[in-house]
Write a protein that holds these residues in place. Structure first.
Motif, PDB file in Angstrom:
ATOM      1  N   THR A   2     -92.999 -55.858 -34.775  1.00 59.37           N
ATOM      2  CA  THR A   2     -94.334 -55.531 -34.327  1.00 59.37           C
ATOM      3  C   THR A   2     -94.542 -56.135 -32.954  1.00 59.37           C
ATOM      4  O   THR A   2     -94.300 -57.311 -32.741  1.00 59.37           O
ATOM      5  N   VAL A   3     -94.972 -55.308 -32.030  1.00 55.90           N
ATOM      6  CA  VAL A   3     -95.268 -55.776 -30.686  1.00 55.90           C
ATOM      7  C   VAL A   3     -96.770 -55.655 -30.498  1.00 55.90           C
ATOM      8  O   VAL A   3     -97.341 -54.586 -30.660  1.00 55.90           O
ATOM      9  N   ILE A   4     -97.398 -56.770 -30.187  1.00 54.46           N
ATOM     10  CA  ILE A   4     -98.835 -56.789 -29.973  1.00 54.46           C
ATOM     11  C   ILE A   4     -99.081 -56.692 -28.482  1.00 54.46           C
ATOM     12  O   ILE A   4     -98.583 -57.494 -27.710  1.00 54.46           O
ATOM     13  N   SER A   5     -99.812 -55.709 -28.076  1.00 58.16           N
ATOM     14  CA  SER A   5    -100.126 -55.560 -26.663  1.00 58.16           C
ATOM     15  C   SER A   5    -101.499 -56.170 -26.413  1.00 58.16           C
ATOM     16  O   SER A   5    -102.472 -55.813 -27.074  1.00 58.16           O
ATOM     17  N   ARG A   6    -101.567 -57.089 -25.504  1.00 55.70           N
ATOM     18  CA  ARG A   6    -102.816 -57.766 -25.172  1.00 55.70           C
ATOM     19  C   ARG A   6    -103.265 -57.332 -23.784  1.00 55.70           C
ATOM     20  O   ARG A   6    -102.502 -57.442 -22.838  1.00 55.70           O
ATOM     21  N   PRO A   7    -104.501 -56.859 -23.640  1.00 55.41           N
ATOM     22  CA  PRO A   7    -104.946 -56.416 -22.330  1.00 55.41           C
ATOM     23  C   PRO A   7    -105.166 -57.556 -21.352  1.00 55.41           C
ATOM     24  O   PRO A   7    -105.092 -57.373 -20.154  1.00 55.41           O
ATOM     25  N   ARG A   8    -105.445 -58.753 -21.846  1.00 53.68           N
ATOM     26  CA  ARG A   8    -105.709 -59.885 -20.972  1.00 53.68           C
ATOM     27  C   ARG A   8    -104.464 -60.232 -20.163  1.00 53.68           C
ATOM     28  O   ARG A   8    -103.368 -60.310 -20.688  1.00 53.68           O
ATOM     29  N   THR A   9    -104.629 -60.443 -18.886  1.00 51.74           N
ATOM     30  CA  THR A   9    -103.517 -60.788 -18.021  1.00 51.74           C
ATOM     31  C   THR A   9    -103.169 -62.261 -18.207  1.00 51.74           C
ATOM     32  O   THR A   9    -104.036 -63.128 -18.130  1.00 51.74           O
ATOM     33  N   LEU A  10    -101.911 -62.525 -18.443  1.00 55.73           N
ATOM     34  CA  LEU A  10    -101.432 -63.895 -18.529  1.00 55.73           C
ATOM     35  C   LEU A  10    -100.984 -64.314 -17.143  1.00 55.73           C
ATOM     36  O   LEU A  10    -100.548 -63.503 -16.348  1.00 55.73           O
ATOM     37  N   THR A  11    -101.069 -65.567 -16.850  1.00 54.11           N
ATOM     38  CA  THR A  11    -100.730 -66.071 -15.523  1.00 54.11           C
ATOM     39  C   THR A  11     -99.236 -66.360 -15.441  1.00 54.11           C
ATOM     40  O   THR A  11     -98.447 -65.502 -15.746  1.00 54.11           O
ATOM     41  N   THR A  12     -98.849 -67.549 -15.036  1.00 55.14           N
ATOM     42  CA  THR A  12     -97.433 -67.876 -14.951  1.00 55.14           C
ATOM     43  C   THR A  12     -96.839 -67.975 -16.362  1.00 55.14           C
ATOM     44  O   THR A  12     -97.561 -68.215 -17.329  1.00 55.14           O
ATOM     45  N   PRO A  13     -95.517 -67.836 -16.468  1.00 55.81           N
ATOM     46  CA  PRO A  13     -94.907 -67.996 -17.791  1.00 55.81           C
ATOM     47  C   PRO A  13     -95.221 -69.350 -18.433  1.00 55.81           C
ATOM     48  O   PRO A  13     -95.471 -69.418 -19.634  1.00 55.81           O
ATOM     49  N   LEU A  14     -95.248 -70.414 -17.627  1.00 58.20           N
ATOM     50  CA  LEU A  14     -95.536 -71.733 -18.184  1.00 58.20           C
ATOM     51  C   LEU A  14     -96.964 -71.813 -18.710  1.00 58.20           C
ATOM     52  O   LEU A  14     -97.203 -72.293 -19.826  1.00 58.20           O
ATOM     53  N   GLU A  15     -97.922 -71.327 -17.946  1.00 59.47           N
ATOM     54  CA  GLU A  15     -99.316 -71.323 -18.413  1.00 59.47           C
ATOM     55  C   GLU A  15     -99.470 -70.460 -19.655  1.00 59.47           C
ATOM     56  O   GLU A  15    -100.156 -70.838 -20.606  1.00 59.47           O
ATOM     57  N   ALA A  16     -98.816 -69.308 -19.651  1.00 62.80           N
ATOM     58  CA  ALA A  16     -98.899 -68.411 -20.799  1.00 62.80           C
ATOM     59  C   ALA A  16     -98.279 -69.052 -22.037  1.00 62.80           C
ATOM     60  O   ALA A  16     -98.848 -68.980 -23.129  1.00 62.80           O
ATOM     61  N   ALA A  17     -97.111 -69.681 -21.892  1.00 66.08           N
ATOM     62  CA  ALA A  17     -96.447 -70.321 -23.028  1.00 66.08           C
ATOM     63  C   ALA A  17     -97.323 -71.430 -23.605  1.00 66.08           C
ATOM     64  O   ALA A  17     -97.468 -71.535 -24.826  1.00 66.08           O
ATOM     65  N   ARG A  18     -97.891 -72.234 -22.741  1.00 66.12           N
ATOM     66  CA  ARG A  18     -98.776 -73.314 -23.225  1.00 66.12           C
ATOM     67  C   ARG A  18     -99.971 -72.753 -23.980  1.00 66.12           C
ATOM     68  O   ARG A  18    -100.353 -73.259 -25.031  1.00 66.12           O
ATOM     69  N   ARG A  19    -100.578 -71.697 -23.438  1.00 69.64           N
ATOM     70  CA  ARG A  19    -101.757 -71.114 -24.082  1.00 69.64           C
ATOM     71  C   ARG A  19    -101.391 -70.486 -25.420  1.00 69.64           C
ATOM     72  O   ARG A  19    -102.086 -70.689 -26.421  1.00 69.64           O
ATOM     73  N   LEU A  20    -100.319 -69.711 -25.464  1.00 71.94           N
ATOM     74  CA  LEU A  20     -99.919 -69.056 -26.703  1.00 71.94           C
ATOM     75  C   LEU A  20     -99.507 -70.067 -27.770  1.00 71.94           C
ATOM     76  O   LEU A  20     -99.716 -69.833 -28.964  1.00 71.94           O
ATOM     77  N   ALA A  21     -98.924 -71.182 -27.358  1.00 72.84           N
ATOM     78  CA  ALA A  21     -98.514 -72.220 -28.310  1.00 72.84           C
ATOM     79  C   ALA A  21     -99.705 -72.807 -29.052  1.00 72.84           C
ATOM     80  O   ALA A  21     -99.551 -73.296 -30.174  1.00 72.84           O
ATOM     81  N   THR A  22    -100.885 -72.743 -28.450  1.00 73.89           N
ATOM     82  CA  THR A  22    -102.084 -73.290 -29.101  1.00 73.89           C
ATOM     83  C   THR A  22    -102.691 -72.325 -30.108  1.00 73.89           C
ATOM     84  O   THR A  22    -103.702 -72.650 -30.727  1.00 73.89           O
ATOM     85  N   ASP A  23    -102.082 -71.146 -30.296  1.00 71.78           N
ATOM     86  CA  ASP A  23    -102.596 -70.128 -31.214  1.00 71.78           C
ATOM     87  C   ASP A  23    -101.617 -69.920 -32.374  1.00 71.78           C
ATOM     88  O   ASP A  23    -100.857 -68.954 -32.392  1.00 71.78           O
ATOM     89  N   PRO A  24    -101.619 -70.838 -33.361  1.00 71.66           N
ATOM     90  CA  PRO A  24    -100.671 -70.723 -34.476  1.00 71.66           C
ATOM     91  C   PRO A  24    -100.798 -69.406 -35.244  1.00 71.66           C
ATOM     92  O   PRO A  24     -99.833 -68.950 -35.843  1.00 71.66           O
ATOM     93  N   ALA A  25    -101.964 -68.772 -35.218  1.00 73.39           N
ATOM     94  CA  ALA A  25    -102.128 -67.485 -35.908  1.00 73.39           C
ATOM     95  C   ALA A  25    -101.207 -66.427 -35.293  1.00 73.39           C
ATOM     96  O   ALA A  25    -100.813 -65.481 -35.971  1.00 73.39           O
ATOM     97  N   LEU A  26    -100.856 -66.590 -34.035  1.00 75.17           N
ATOM     98  CA  LEU A  26     -99.960 -65.659 -33.368  1.00 75.17           C
ATOM     99  C   LEU A  26     -98.511 -65.884 -33.781  1.00 75.17           C
ATOM    100  O   LEU A  26     -97.789 -64.941 -34.094  1.00 75.17           O
ATOM    101  N   TRP A  27     -98.067 -67.139 -33.792  1.00 72.72           N
ATOM    102  CA  TRP A  27     -96.642 -67.404 -33.977  1.00 72.72           C
ATOM    103  C   TRP A  27     -96.231 -67.910 -35.358  1.00 72.72           C
ATOM    104  O   TRP A  27     -95.117 -67.639 -35.807  1.00 72.72           O
ATOM    105  N   ARG A  28     -97.105 -68.623 -36.054  1.00 71.47           N
ATOM    106  CA  ARG A  28     -96.697 -69.220 -37.336  1.00 71.47           C
ATOM    107  C   ARG A  28     -96.223 -68.175 -38.362  1.00 71.47           C
ATOM    108  O   ARG A  28     -95.209 -68.394 -39.045  1.00 71.47           O
ATOM    109  N   PRO A  29     -96.887 -66.997 -38.488  1.00 78.50           N
ATOM    110  CA  PRO A  29     -96.395 -66.008 -39.471  1.00 78.50           C
ATOM    111  C   PRO A  29     -94.998 -65.471 -39.154  1.00 78.50           C
ATOM    112  O   PRO A  29     -94.324 -64.934 -40.035  1.00 78.50           O
ATOM    113  N   ALA A  30     -94.550 -65.624 -37.925  1.00 76.22           N
ATOM    114  CA  ALA A  30     -93.238 -65.107 -37.521  1.00 76.22           C
ATOM    115  C   ALA A  30     -92.115 -66.115 -37.731  1.00 76.22           C
ATOM    116  O   ALA A  30     -90.944 -65.768 -37.559  1.00 76.22           O
ATOM    117  N   VAL A  31     -92.426 -67.357 -38.095  1.00 78.70           N
ATOM    118  CA  VAL A  31     -91.389 -68.381 -38.260  1.00 78.70           C
ATOM    119  C   VAL A  31     -90.500 -68.030 -39.448  1.00 78.70           C
ATOM    120  O   VAL A  31     -90.975 -67.789 -40.547  1.00 78.70           O
TER     121      VAL A  31
END
Length: 156
Positions: A2-31
């Motif tokens: 499943t690929v989730i397309s998000r309309p919000r623009t993410l900034t640098t990869p580092l900023e995006a990774a840090r922000r996404l890491a704070t959203d366990p609902a996004l990544w925890r089900p995929a572990v």
């Protein structure tokens, strides 16, 4: 997958990774963990970025590889990972340990090898910009890297 397309623009990869890491609902089900090889799953894709979840059992690792001209970043969500880097085809003596919560960004020409050398499973979240189109794997011969194979996005 499943690929989730998000309309919000993410900034640098580092900023995006840090922000996404704070959203366990996004990544925890995929572990998930695979005893045969590293487990990976694409979590998110936008026009300019993509995010992947990788899991690592003790002893699992990548080969030496680049990111096909994409810049990137990763955040360790669980456990610890060891990274070794290369520049201009030469392996550096540098061995960097990234622990839970550590985030690391890198440029488009980055070549590295990542491994779980610890006793516990590890989980990491990776972001690339632009989206990965290819990756080249390398073999090390006396500290010099030689390209072995280039894989395209269709291969993974």
């Amino acid at each position: 997958m499943t690929v989730i397309s998000r309309p919000r623009t993410l900034t640098t990869p580092l900023e995006a990774a840090r922000r996404l890491a704070t959203d366990p609902a996004l990544w925890r089900p995929a572990v998930d963990f695979d005893p045969e090889r590293r487990y990976y799953r694409r979590l998110l894709a936008t026009d300019g970025h993509e995010a992947w979840l990788l899991t690592w059992l003790p002893g699992q690792h990548t080969e030496w590889h680049d990111h096909g001209g994409s810049a990137g970043a990763f955040v360790v969500l669980q456990g610890a990972l060891v990274e070794r880097t290369a520049a201009h085809g030469l392996v550096r003596g540098l061995r960097r340990v990234h622990r839970r919560g550590d985030a690391h960004g890198f440029g488009a020409q980055y070549v590295h090898r990542v491994s779980n050398e610890g006793p516990d499973p590890a989980v990491s979240l990776h972001v690339y910009a632009p989206r990965l189109a290819s990756m080249t794997d390398y073999e090390e011969h006396d500290g010099v890297l030689q390209p072995v194979v280039t894989r395209t996005a269709e291969a993974w």
